[in-house]
Every structure is written in C-alpha cells, then in structure tokens.
Design a protein around this motif. Structure first.
Motif, PDB file in Angstrom:
ATOM      1  N   HIS A 131       0.719  -1.410  -0.201  1.00  0.00           N
ATOM      2  CA  HIS A 131      -0.020   0.081  -0.092  1.00  0.00           C
ATOM      3  C   HIS A 131       0.819   1.283  -0.106  1.00  0.00           C
ATOM      4  CE1 HIS A 131      -2.913  -2.977   1.819  1.00  0.00           C
ATOM      5  NE2 HIS A 131      -3.633  -2.547   0.979  1.00  0.00           N
ATOM      6  N   SER A 132       1.934   1.252  -0.045  1.00  0.00           N
ATOM      7  CA  SER A 132       2.887   2.287  -0.066  1.00  0.00           C
ATOM      8  C   SER A 132       2.944   3.090  -1.161  1.00  0.00           C
ATOM      9  CB  SER A 132       4.460   1.866   0.271  1.00  0.00           C
ATOM     10  OG  SER A 132       5.396   2.871   0.329  1.00  0.00           O
ATOM     11  N   ARG A 133       3.136   4.382  -1.279  1.00  0.00           N
ATOM     12  CA  ARG A 133       3.461   5.182  -2.377  1.00  0.00           C
ATOM     13  C   ARG A 133       4.816   5.743  -2.302  1.00  0.00           C
ATOM     14  NH1 ARG A 133      -0.945   8.277  -1.802  1.00  0.00           N
ATOM     15  NH2 ARG A 133      -0.034  10.052  -1.013  1.00  0.00           N
ATOM     16  N   PRO A 134       5.844   5.326  -3.133  1.00  0.00           N
ATOM     17  CA  PRO A 134       6.925   5.572  -3.015  1.00  0.00           C
ATOM     18  C   PRO A 134       7.040   7.196  -3.601  1.00  0.00           C
ATOM     19  CG  PRO A 134       6.877   3.514  -4.313  1.00  0.00           C
ATOM     20  CD  PRO A 134       5.550   4.304  -4.044  1.00  0.00           C
ATOM     21  N   ALA A 135       8.166   7.859  -3.324  1.00  0.00           N
ATOM     22  CA  ALA A 135       8.333   9.121  -3.678  1.00  0.00           C
ATOM     23  C   ALA A 135       9.747   9.331  -4.380  1.00  0.00           C
ATOM     24  CB  ALA A 135       8.108  10.349  -2.351  1.00  0.00           C
ATOM     25  N   THR A 136      10.025  10.363  -5.170  1.00  0.00           N
ATOM     26  CA  THR A 136      11.198  10.592  -5.638  1.00  0.00           C
ATOM     27  C   THR A 136      11.668  12.095  -5.392  1.00  0.00           C
ATOM     28  OG1 THR A 136      10.197  11.063  -7.650  1.00  0.00           O
ATOM     29  CG2 THR A 136      10.795   8.924  -7.383  1.00  0.00           C
ATOM     30  N   VAL A 137      12.864  12.185  -5.411  1.00  0.00           N
ATOM     31  CA  VAL A 137      13.407  13.615  -5.281  1.00  0.00           C
ATOM     32  C   VAL A 137      14.448  13.915  -6.385  1.00  0.00           C
ATOM     33  CG1 VAL A 137      14.751  15.140  -3.791  1.00  0.00           C
ATOM     34  CG2 VAL A 137      12.970  13.567  -2.621  1.00  0.00           C
ATOM     35  N   ILE A 138      14.379  14.871  -7.046  1.00  0.00           N
ATOM     36  CA  ILE A 138      15.541  15.444  -7.862  1.00  0.00           C
ATOM     37  C   ILE A 138      16.570  16.309  -6.964  1.00  0.00           C
ATOM     38  CG2 ILE A 138      16.000  16.728 -10.234  1.00  0.00           C
ATOM     39  CD1 ILE A 138      13.297  15.898 -10.947  1.00  0.00           C
ATOM     40  N   TYR A 139      17.678  15.796  -7.121  1.00  0.00           N
ATOM     41  CA  TYR A 139      18.602  16.756  -6.187  1.00  0.00           C
ATOM     42  C   TYR A 139      19.343  17.715  -7.106  1.00  0.00           C
ATOM     43  CZ  TYR A 139      17.912  13.855  -1.964  1.00  0.00           C
ATOM     44  OH  TYR A 139      17.352  13.224  -0.961  1.00  0.00           O
ATOM     45  N   ALA A 140      19.633  17.216  -8.344  1.00  0.00           N
ATOM     46  CA  ALA A 140      20.540  18.307  -9.402  1.00  0.00           C
ATOM     47  C   ALA A 140      20.713  17.392 -10.477  1.00  0.00           C
ATOM     48  CB  ALA A 140      21.788  18.347  -8.781  1.00  0.00           C
ATOM     49  N   GLY A 141      21.243  18.053 -11.533  1.00  0.00           N
ATOM     50  CA  GLY A 141      21.498  17.505 -12.720  1.00  0.00           C
ATOM     51  C   GLY A 141      20.855  18.097 -13.828  1.00  0.00           C
ATOM     52  N   PRO A 142      21.150  17.519 -15.295  1.00  0.00           N
ATOM     53  CA  PRO A 142      20.558  18.271 -16.425  1.00  0.00           C
ATOM     54  C   PRO A 142      19.189  17.640 -16.519  1.00  0.00           C
ATOM     55  CG  PRO A 142      22.084  16.712 -17.011  1.00  0.00           C
ATOM     56  CD  PRO A 142      22.525  17.076 -15.514  1.00  0.00           C
ATOM     57  N   GLU A 143      18.238  18.050 -17.256  1.00  0.00           N
ATOM     58  CA  GLU A 143      17.035  17.752 -17.388  1.00  0.00           C
ATOM     59  C   GLU A 143      16.833  16.039 -18.121  1.00  0.00           C
ATOM     60  OE1 GLU A 143      14.429  20.183 -19.527  1.00  0.00           O
ATOM     61  OE2 GLU A 143      14.513  21.703 -18.033  1.00  0.00           O
ATOM     62  N   ASN A 144      18.117  15.708 -18.834  1.00  0.00           N
ATOM     63  CA  ASN A 144      17.791  14.651 -19.502  1.00  0.00           C
ATOM     64  C   ASN A 144      18.835  13.355 -18.717  1.00  0.00           C
ATOM     65  OD1 ASN A 144      20.438  15.726 -19.803  1.00  0.00           O
ATOM     66  ND2 ASN A 144      20.714  15.089 -22.016  1.00  0.00           N
ATOM     67  N   ASP A 145      19.517  13.738 -17.728  1.00  0.00           N
ATOM     68  CA  ASP A 145      20.008  12.876 -16.796  1.00  0.00           C
ATOM     69  C   ASP A 145      20.085  13.531 -15.297  1.00  0.00           C
ATOM     70  OD1 ASP A 145      21.228  10.564 -16.051  1.00  0.00           O
ATOM     71  OD2 ASP A 145      23.163  11.462 -16.474  1.00  0.00           O
ATOM     72  N   PRO A 146      18.786  13.564 -14.752  1.00  0.00           N
ATOM     73  CA  PRO A 146      18.906  14.137 -13.277  1.00  0.00           C
ATOM     74  C   PRO A 146      19.321  13.147 -12.454  1.00  0.00           C
ATOM     75  CG  PRO A 146      16.593  13.542 -14.015  1.00  0.00           C
ATOM     76  CD  PRO A 146      17.498  13.363 -15.116  1.00  0.00           C
ATOM     77  N   ASP A 147      19.726  13.567 -11.217  1.00  0.00           N
ATOM     78  CA  ASP A 147      20.231  12.896 -10.116  1.00  0.00           C
ATOM     79  C   ASP A 147      19.057  12.731  -9.119  1.00  0.00           C
ATOM     80  OD1 ASP A 147      21.451  11.911  -7.826  1.00  0.00           O
ATOM     81  OD2 ASP A 147      22.591  13.377  -7.440  1.00  0.00           O
ATOM     82  N   ILE A 148      18.437  11.428  -9.225  1.00  0.00           N
ATOM     83  CA  ILE A 148      17.078  11.273  -8.700  1.00  0.00           C
ATOM     84  C   ILE A 148      17.258  10.140  -7.643  1.00  0.00           C
ATOM     85  CG2 ILE A 148      14.834  10.668  -8.909  1.00  0.00           C
ATOM     86  CD1 ILE A 148      14.801  11.849 -11.613  1.00  0.00           C
ATOM     87  N   THR A 149      16.657  10.198  -6.478  1.00  0.00           N
ATOM     88  CA  THR A 149      16.542   9.248  -5.289  1.00  0.00           C
ATOM     89  C   THR A 149      15.112   8.789  -5.224  1.00  0.00           C
ATOM     90  OG1 THR A 149      18.768   9.899  -4.352  1.00  0.00           O
ATOM     91  CG2 THR A 149      17.091   8.536  -3.181  1.00  0.00           C
ATOM     92  N   LEU A 150      15.009   7.233  -5.108  1.00  0.00           N
ATOM     93  CA  LEU A 150      13.623   7.084  -4.936  1.00  0.00           C
ATOM     94  C   LEU A 150      13.574   6.582  -3.496  1.00  0.00           C
ATOM     95  CD1 LEU A 150      11.193   5.137  -7.126  1.00  0.00           C
ATOM     96  CD2 LEU A 150      11.945   4.368  -4.735  1.00  0.00           C
ATOM     97  N   TYR A 151      12.703   6.881  -2.767  1.00  0.00           N
ATOM     98  CA  TYR A 151      12.438   6.437  -1.226  1.00  0.00           C
ATOM     99  C   TYR A 151      10.985   5.459  -1.535  1.00  0.00           C
ATOM    100  CZ  TYR A 151      15.867   9.935  -0.391  1.00  0.00           C
ATOM    101  OH  TYR A 151      16.858  10.798  -0.395  1.00  0.00           O
TER     102      TYR A 151
END
Length: 431
Positions: A131-151
């Motif tokens: 039932h969990s809904r994960p969340a993502t955070v864009i920390y930095a980076g260009p639009e075509n290769d962003p630094d994203i962490t998923l929790y």
C-alpha cells in the motif's frame, strides 16, 4: 507506448501485460512479466557492502547506527532484546542466533534458500510495497539525466533509498519497532493472516530556496558567504512516513544529503518494550494510516527554532482495528486529528472526542477513526493553510478553519460538514 530498456514496446496490446521479451531499466536481463526477478531487489547483490541503518539506541540524530553493531559481543543483550524480545546477554535456546538474523537482514542467504550449498551469497529480494506510495527527489543534474533518489517503504520493515538511474540501494532504514519482524521472516513459517511492516506512503518536502533546481545543503546557491547563512535559509529535503498496518508511529528523516540521512524524530504510541518511549506521544493514535499533509501554519506562542517556515504536519488519528468488523462501531483510538511541528515532531494541536480533555478542540461526534489523508487549502494565498477537510469511518466529512496567529486553544474551529453514513442516525444497520 510504454517502452523498455531496449526501446521496444514493453506491453502486449492484447492483454495489457508486459511482454515476455521486455526488459526493465533496472534489470540486467530479460525478465518479462516475472515480477520476482530484476528490479531494485535484483540489485541487492552485495550484502557485505550494504548499509542498513536502525535507531538502535537513539530517537533522533545521525543514522550512523547499523544493524551490524548488534553482532558486537558487547551488544548481544541489546540484540536479544530488539531482535528476539528477551532480556538476555546469552543465546536463547531454540531461537536463531542474533548474528544469523543480522546477516539475513543484510541480505545473506543464511538458510541457503536457492539450494546452491552457499550461505554467504545474496538472496537479492526485498519486501513488498503493498500500500506504500514511493516518492522521488530530484537533487540536481540536467533535465535529460537528473540525479534522482527514490524512497519507498516495504513490508519487511525497511525504508529504502534507491538510485533511480540504476536501481542500486544507497541505504535502508529499519526502525527498531520493526526489528522483531526479522525473526519470523527468517523462519518463514505459515501465518493465519497477512502481517505488515512499513506500509505507509512516503511524503517528501523539498525546499529549494532559490528555485534553481539544485539541492545544495551548504547554501552555496545563495549569494552570501556560507558562514553567513542561517540553517533555515539552506536547501532542505525532509521525508515523512507512517507505518499503516505495521504500527502506530510516524517518522521524520532529513534526507537533504541522500548519503547522510538523519532521523529527526518519531512520534506515536509509547513503546513499553523499548528502552525509551517515542520522542513525541500522540494520545489516542491508531494505526498510522494517514499520509502526512505538510503545510505552513502560524501557531502563536510556539518556539519555532530552525523552523522559520512554520512548517507543520497534519495527520488523521489513524485506523482502529475495531473497524475490521462488518457492523458499525465506535472507536476509542484513531478518532483524532493531530498537528505537529514538522522539524521536531512536537504536538502543537489536536482535535478529539469530548472525552479527550487534553484536546484543544473537543467534538462529541468525533467517535470514529480518521485513517485517510487530511486535505488542506490556502484560501488567501498568503502561504499559510486556512482550511482542511477530513473523513471518518462513520461516514462523516469534517471541515476545519485555521485561525492563523492564534494560540493552540483558539487555533482551529470546525465540525461535521456532511454526515454521509448512518452513525448519526437514530438507528443503524449493517446492510
């Protein structure tokens, strides 16, 4: 068209399932519709270098405490308490050694489930985010290769931080309330009903002060010297989650630096079996189903400290297991609404039934649990929430108005907006 890692159409148009020859972006090979293979679990191949945190002895602070610490001889009494639920510095007859439980929690195939004769290889699996809904955070980076962490939270009791580009786990966190889940999962015996761990949705608050798309915790994106920047002027990323069926707590973690998470607080029902209670007690809380709502509210006479944004969390009181029955019933827990300081977890305000003498707003009809997400609105556009709505398991819709700038006793007014169920009728039936 949904395309796979090879650029091919991933879904079969005839049945809507993934094609047998499709490959997900995190998979090393073709796994098609077999969800047991690949994905983030398939990247858990190196238990020796995995980072698994827990709040073994702390309620807040740097998550530097790893489960591996429980294997140290000096910590075996603590290990037995947290993992087996007994107070003993020596192994417990008939129970798995805590060293095996810890290794299993890190992902080692201690019981040789794959039958290859080795117990030091990886199981490469994880619990389900039912039932969990994960969340993502864009920390930095260009639009075509962003630094994203998923929790994401999973029902084996883990919060996972995952590199969204590769699927590799950065770290995971197992709250100490969940450490007793490890033994039954390790034993893998039949159970009469579903058992839950961390099953609540993840809520992210991302504060990019100058809106440049980059999270810079040291404040270097501001045009002032770093040593002149106050804590409340720096970029921040906060993560909040409840346990849903797994328990009655909320957790807050500072993930501004995704490689250095910090437990901010936990709040909920006191833990009688732990060495200390929750940082903050939420009287009358049920199972923590309600996804936190993060808004700004101006509460007078509260010392905000570093929380210059006056950021608060509003959550429903949670779920009451008495509602597992078919017939209508009143609830003694969960029939609350809480407002907390988002940075400290301090309880600022609550609504409850007329029997809750400590509630700032006492309402006779608040007799049923409120497990859903509370919806808040800024009506005036000044950045502060002015109204919020909630629904209870008696079929009532509640409306509350926030009087910003007032003390807690005068902060919120409201009541039943629409009684859609039968709880307020003269008689009730289960049909």
């Amino acid at each position: 068209v949904i395309r796979d890692a090879q650029g091919n159409a991933a879904v079969h148009p005839a049945n809507g399932f993934f094609r047998d020859n499709s490959q997900s972006y995190w998979s090393s090979g073709i796994h098609g519709a077999n969800a047991a293979l690949g994905g983030a679990a398939g990247e858990l191949t190196d238990p020796a270098n995995r980072t698994v945190y827990s709040n073994l002895t702390i309620d807040s602070g740097a998550l530097g405490e790893e489960l591996a610490d429980l294997k140290v001889a000096a910590n075996l009494a603590l290990a037995n308490q947290l993992l087996l639920g007994v107070v003993s510095p020596v192994p417990v007859p008939g129970r798995p050694p805590v060293t095996d439980l810890v290794d299993w929690a890190y992902g080692y195939d201690i019981l040789d489930a794959n039958g290859n004769g080795a117990v030091n290889d990886a199981r490469a699996d994880m619990g389900d985010p039912l039932h969990s809904r994960p969340a993502t955070v864009i920390y930095a980076g260009p639009e075509n290769d962003p630094d994203i962490t998923l929790y994401a939270t999973t029902n084996d009791g883990y919060l996972h931080a995952i590199d969204a580009r590769t699927g590799a786990e950065l770290w995971s966190f197992v709250p100490r309330q969940m450490l007793r889940r490890i033994e039954p999962l390790y034993e893998d015996n039949d159970v009469p009903s579903r058992v839950y761990g961390l099953d609540g949705a993840v809520k992210i608050v991302r504060l990019d002060r100058n809106n440049n798309g980059v999270i810079e915790p040291d404040g270097t994106d501001l045009d002032v010297p770093t040593n002149g920047i106050q804590e409340d002027e720096k970029d921040k990323v906060y993560l909040f989650f409840g346990m849903r069926r797994g328990g009655s707590h909320y957790f807050a973690i500072d993930v501004t630096d995704p490689d250095d998470p910090r437990l901010m607080w936990r709040a909920g029902e006191p833990d009688a079996w732990l060495s200390s209670g929750a940082d903050q007690h939420l009287p009358g809380i049920g199972q923590s189903w309600s996804t936190p709502t993060a808004v700004r509210v101006n509460v007078a006479d509260h010392s905000w400290g570093d929380n210059a944004d006056k950021l608060v969390l509003i959550v429903g009181g949670g779920y009451s297991t008495t509602q597992d029955a078919v017939t209508y019933t009143a609830d003694s827990v969960g029939n609350r609404i809480f407002m907390l300081d988002a940075l400290t977890g301090e309880l600022l305000w609550r609504a409850g039934p007329s029997t809750d003498t400590g509630a700032q707003l006492q309402l006779a009809k608040m007799s049923n649990a409120i497990p859903g997400e509370v919806r808040a609105i800024d009506l005036t556009g000044d950045g502060y929430a002015d109204r919020f709505y909630a629904a209870d398991l008696g079929g009532r819709i509640w409306r509350f108005d926030i009087n910003n700038g007032q003390v807690p006793s005068s902060l919120v007014s409201g009541g039943v907006f629409a009684p859609l169920g039968l709880r307020d009728a003269a008689s009730t039936t289960a049909s």
